[in-house]
Design a protein around this motif. Sequence first.
Motif, PDB file in Angstrom:
ATOM      1  N   MET A  53       0.912  -1.152   0.102  1.00 56.94           N
ATOM      2  CA  MET A  53       0.101   0.127   0.049  1.00 56.94           C
ATOM      3  C   MET A  53       0.923   1.200   0.051  1.00 56.94           C
ATOM      4  SD  MET A  53      -1.378   0.667   3.945  1.00 56.94           S
ATOM      5  CE  MET A  53      -0.146   1.280   5.163  1.00 56.94           C
ATOM      6  N   HIS A  54       0.123   2.346  -0.209  1.00 61.63           N
ATOM      7  CA  HIS A  54       1.040   3.966  -0.043  1.00 61.63           C
ATOM      8  C   HIS A  54       0.423   4.331   1.213  1.00 61.63           C
ATOM      9  CE1 HIS A  54       2.015   3.114  -4.287  1.00 61.63           C
ATOM     10  NE2 HIS A  54       3.024   3.883  -4.044  1.00 61.63           N
ATOM     11  N   ALA A  55       1.550   5.253   1.924  1.00 60.63           N
ATOM     12  CA  ALA A  55       0.972   5.975   2.891  1.00 60.63           C
ATOM     13  C   ALA A  55       1.915   7.129   2.952  1.00 60.63           C
ATOM     14  CB  ALA A  55       1.297   5.198   4.293  1.00 60.63           C
ATOM     15  N   ILE A  56       1.593   8.272   3.856  1.00 63.70           N
ATOM     16  CA  ILE A  56       2.522   9.521   4.169  1.00 63.70           C
ATOM     17  C   ILE A  56       3.639   9.005   5.003  1.00 63.70           C
ATOM     18  CG2 ILE A  56       2.714  11.835   5.126  1.00 63.70           C
ATOM     19  CD1 ILE A  56       1.505  11.755   2.285  1.00 63.70           C
ATOM     20  N   THR A  57       4.848   9.051   4.729  1.00 62.15           N
ATOM     21  CA  THR A  57       5.906   8.903   5.687  1.00 62.15           C
ATOM     22  C   THR A  57       6.474   9.952   5.957  1.00 62.15           C
ATOM     23  OG1 THR A  57       7.490   8.556   3.722  1.00 62.15           O
ATOM     24  CG2 THR A  57       6.337   6.664   4.397  1.00 62.15           C
ATOM     25  N   ILE A  58       7.218  10.167   7.254  1.00 66.39           N
ATOM     26  CA  ILE A  58       8.181  11.190   7.477  1.00 66.39           C
ATOM     27  C   ILE A  58       9.568  10.660   8.093  1.00 66.39           C
ATOM     28  CG2 ILE A  58       8.385  12.887   9.281  1.00 66.39           C
ATOM     29  CD1 ILE A  58       5.203  12.502   9.930  1.00 66.39           C
ATOM     30  N   SER A  59      10.390  11.021   6.903  1.00 70.05           N
ATOM     31  CA  SER A  59      11.879  10.401   7.058  1.00 70.05           C
ATOM     32  C   SER A  59      12.610  10.978   8.245  1.00 70.05           C
ATOM     33  CB  SER A  59      12.695  10.583   5.691  1.00 70.05           C
ATOM     34  OG  SER A  59      12.647  11.678   5.180  1.00 70.05           O
ATOM     35  N   GLU A  60      12.443  12.435   8.452  1.00 73.02           N
ATOM     36  CA  GLU A  60      12.833  13.112   9.543  1.00 73.02           C
ATOM     37  C   GLU A  60      11.859  14.391   9.648  1.00 73.02           C
ATOM     38  OE1 GLU A  60      16.281  15.754   7.056  1.00 73.02           O
ATOM     39  OE2 GLU A  60      16.778  14.142   7.973  1.00 73.02           O
ATOM     40  N   PRO A  61      11.891  14.906  10.885  1.00 71.36           N
ATOM     41  CA  PRO A  61      11.217  16.194  11.398  1.00 71.36           C
ATOM     42  C   PRO A  61      11.526  17.311  10.306  1.00 71.36           C
ATOM     43  CG  PRO A  61      12.054  15.146  13.107  1.00 71.36           C
ATOM     44  CD  PRO A  61      12.810  14.593  12.095  1.00 71.36           C
ATOM     45  N   GLY A  62      10.375  18.048  10.068  1.00 69.30           N
ATOM     46  CA  GLY A  62      10.764  19.232   9.097  1.00 69.30           C
ATOM     47  C   GLY A  62       9.221  19.822   8.856  1.00 69.30           C
ATOM     48  N   GLY A  63       9.225  20.812   7.777  1.00 75.07           N
ATOM     49  CA  GLY A  63       8.206  21.403   7.407  1.00 75.07           C
ATOM     50  C   GLY A  63       7.397  20.359   6.442  1.00 75.07           C
TER      51      GLY A  63
ATOM     52  N   GLU B  49       7.050  19.586   3.580  1.00 72.27           N
ATOM     53  CA  GLU B  49       7.924  18.700   2.444  1.00 72.27           C
ATOM     54  C   GLU B  49       8.475  17.565   3.181  1.00 72.27           C
ATOM     55  OE1 GLU B  49      10.835  21.588   4.481  1.00 72.27           O
ATOM     56  OE2 GLU B  49       8.795  21.850   3.668  1.00 72.27           O
ATOM     57  N   ALA B  50       8.469  17.413   4.449  1.00 75.43           N
ATOM     58  CA  ALA B  50       8.779  16.152   4.874  1.00 75.43           C
ATOM     59  C   ALA B  50       7.956  15.151   5.050  1.00 75.43           C
ATOM     60  CB  ALA B  50       9.134  16.408   6.615  1.00 75.43           C
ATOM     61  N   LEU B  51       6.638  15.593   4.284  1.00 72.33           N
ATOM     62  CA  LEU B  51       5.732  14.316   4.017  1.00 72.33           C
ATOM     63  C   LEU B  51       5.870  13.744   2.962  1.00 72.33           C
ATOM     64  CD1 LEU B  51       2.544  16.470   5.712  1.00 72.33           C
ATOM     65  CD2 LEU B  51       4.079  14.635   6.754  1.00 72.33           C
ATOM     66  N   VAL B  52       6.025  12.386   2.699  1.00 73.44           N
ATOM     67  CA  VAL B  52       6.270  11.869   1.460  1.00 73.44           C
ATOM     68  C   VAL B  52       5.380  10.875   1.285  1.00 73.44           C
ATOM     69  CG1 VAL B  52       7.940  10.645  -0.008  1.00 73.44           C
ATOM     70  CG2 VAL B  52       8.745  12.712   1.704  1.00 73.44           C
ATOM     71  N   TRP B  53       4.513  10.679   0.016  1.00 68.89           N
ATOM     72  CA  TRP B  53       3.783   9.572  -0.425  1.00 68.89           C
ATOM     73  C   TRP B  53       4.501   8.444  -0.917  1.00 68.89           C
ATOM     74  CZ3 TRP B  53      -0.849   8.189   0.893  1.00 68.89           C
ATOM     75  CH2 TRP B  53      -1.904   7.376   0.136  1.00 68.89           C
ATOM     76  N   ALA B  54       4.588   7.162  -0.231  1.00 65.80           N
ATOM     77  CA  ALA B  54       5.606   6.232  -0.458  1.00 65.80           C
ATOM     78  C   ALA B  54       5.024   4.942  -0.229  1.00 65.80           C
ATOM     79  CB  ALA B  54       6.809   6.346   0.420  1.00 65.80           C
TER      80      ALA B  54
ATOM     81  N   ARG C 298       4.862  16.001  12.547  1.00 69.72           N
ATOM     82  CA  ARG C 298       5.790  16.186  11.402  1.00 69.72           C
ATOM     83  C   ARG C 298       6.905  17.061  11.978  1.00 69.72           C
ATOM     84  NH1 ARG C 298       3.512  20.475   8.561  1.00 69.72           N
ATOM     85  NH2 ARG C 298       5.400  21.684   9.590  1.00 69.72           N
ATOM     86  N   GLN C 299       6.721  17.840  12.867  1.00 68.63           N
ATOM     87  CA  GLN C 299       7.909  18.762  13.341  1.00 68.63           C
ATOM     88  C   GLN C 299       8.838  17.751  14.172  1.00 68.63           C
ATOM     89  OE1 GLN C 299       5.006  21.851  14.756  1.00 68.63           O
ATOM     90  NE2 GLN C 299       5.375  22.863  12.836  1.00 68.63           N
ATOM     91  N   GLY C 300       8.340  17.087  14.750  1.00 65.87           N
ATOM     92  CA  GLY C 300       9.268  15.883  15.557  1.00 65.87           C
ATOM     93  C   GLY C 300       8.858  16.426  17.223  1.00 65.87           C
ATOM     94  N   PHE C 301       7.571  17.007  17.339  1.00 62.60           N
ATOM     95  CA  PHE C 301       7.393  17.342  18.895  1.00 62.60           C
ATOM     96  C   PHE C 301       6.115  16.359  19.268  1.00 62.60           C
ATOM     97  CE2 PHE C 301       8.199  21.744  17.139  1.00 62.60           C
ATOM     98  CZ  PHE C 301       9.663  21.699  17.393  1.00 62.60           C
ATOM     99  N   TYR C 302       5.609  15.366  18.731  1.00 65.59           N
ATOM    100  CA  TYR C 302       4.601  14.531  19.147  1.00 65.59           C
ATOM    101  C   TYR C 302       4.617  13.186  18.581  1.00 65.59           C
ATOM    102  CZ  TYR C 302      -0.516  13.770  20.808  1.00 65.59           C
ATOM    103  OH  TYR C 302      -1.462  13.497  21.415  1.00 65.59           O
ATOM    104  N   ASP C 303       5.468  12.598  19.274  1.00 63.28           N
ATOM    105  CA  ASP C 303       5.740  10.916  18.615  1.00 63.28           C
ATOM    106  C   ASP C 303       4.591  10.088  18.928  1.00 63.28           C
ATOM    107  OD1 ASP C 303       8.173  11.527  17.761  1.00 63.28           O
ATOM    108  OD2 ASP C 303       9.169  10.742  19.773  1.00 63.28           O
ATOM    109  N   PRO C 304       4.119   9.208  18.002  1.00 65.06           N
ATOM    110  CA  PRO C 304       2.838   8.228  18.412  1.00 65.06           C
ATOM    111  C   PRO C 304       3.287   7.475  19.630  1.00 65.06           C
ATOM    112  CG  PRO C 304       3.835   8.120  16.038  1.00 65.06           C
ATOM    113  CD  PRO C 304       4.940   8.923  16.760  1.00 65.06           C
TER     114      PRO C 304
END
Length: 326
Positions: free
Chosen positions: A1-11, A13-18, A47-53
Motif C-alpha cells: 500500500m501507499h502511505a505518508i511517511t516522515i523520514s525526518e522532522p521538518g516542514g 515537504e517532510a511528508l512523502v507519499w511512499a 511532522r515537526q518532531g514534537f509529538y511522537d506516536p
Amino acid sequence: MHAITISEPGGPEALVWAEVPDPRPGEGEVLVEVTASAVNRADIMQRQGFYDPPPGASAHPGLECSGRVAEIGPGVSGWSVGDEVCALLAGGGYAEKVVVPAGQLLPLPQGVDLKRAAALPEVVCTVWSNVFMVAHLRPGETLLVHGGSSGIGTMAIQLAKAVGAKVAVTAGTKEKLERCAELGADILINYREQDFVAEVKEATGGAGADVILDNMGAKYLDRNVEALAVNGRLAIIGMQGGRKGELNIGTLLAKRAAVSATSLRARPLEEKAAIVAAVREHVWPLFDGGHIRPVVDREMPMSEAAEGHRVVEESGHIGKVLLVTP
C-alpha cells in the motif's frame, strides 16, 4: 500500500507519499481500507518532531479516518467486511489501509457520506469527552470556545447548541465569526480587536463563562480563569500559546472553579472505547434530523498532504481539511 511517511522532522515537504508494507489486524482489531483522513494540529506537531506516536501505534500520521472494513481480526464481533465506518486512531490515517482497535470504530452517522465522515471522529470525541464528560456542560450554561472556526470549534458550537447551551467564540476574522454564527454561536469575539474576558462578562451580565474549551494553553491561562463564572470549568486541550503559564490560585479558589487538561491520543484503549461508545450513544442520534453536521473546508488527494498541512498552519481554513485516497 501507499502511505505518508516522515523520514525526518521538518516542514510540510517532510511528508512523502511512499510504498510501505500492508498492516495486518491482530487480536481485537480490524483492517480498514481508507477513503479519507483529516488534518489535525497533532499531525503537524508529529511532522515537526514534537509529538511522537504512542508505543505500538503506526508511525504514519493521521488520527481519524473513514473507509470500509477489509478484514476482521480474531476476537472481533459486531462488524463485517464491507461495513462503512469512521474511526478514531492513534496514528496511521494518512494511508490506504490502517489497523483499528474494534472499540474505536463507529458506523457512519445518518446523512453523512463516507468521505465527510473522516472529519468527525477526532473532533467529536475531543469535544464530547472534554465539554460534556469532564466539564459537564448543562442546558442554559455558557460555553466559551477558543478557535471557534476550527474543526474542534465548529463541532463544539453545534453540540453545545444541541443541548441548549449559549455559545461564545473567539476567531480572528469577520468571515470566520460569520461562519460560527451560522452554526449557532451567540457571542462573537474577534480576538485581534476585542478582549474576550470583557466581552464574555458583558454578554453574561458579569457572570462569565461556565465552561471554556481552550486550545491555547499558557498564553490564555490567567485570562481564562478570569473569564470563568463561579463554579466554572476550564478544559485545556492544546498548547498553541505555550506550555508554561502562571495560575492565580486565589482567583480559582474564590470562584470555586476547576481546571482540567486532557489529551486523547495516548489514552488506554479501554478509555478511548468508552469515549467512542458515549459518542455513538449521545452524539450520533443528533445527526438524524440535521442538528449537527461535519464542517469541511476542502478536500485534496492524500498524496498532497503537504499542501493540507500548509493550509492548516496558515489558519485560513474553516472546519476540517480532508485528505482523500486515490
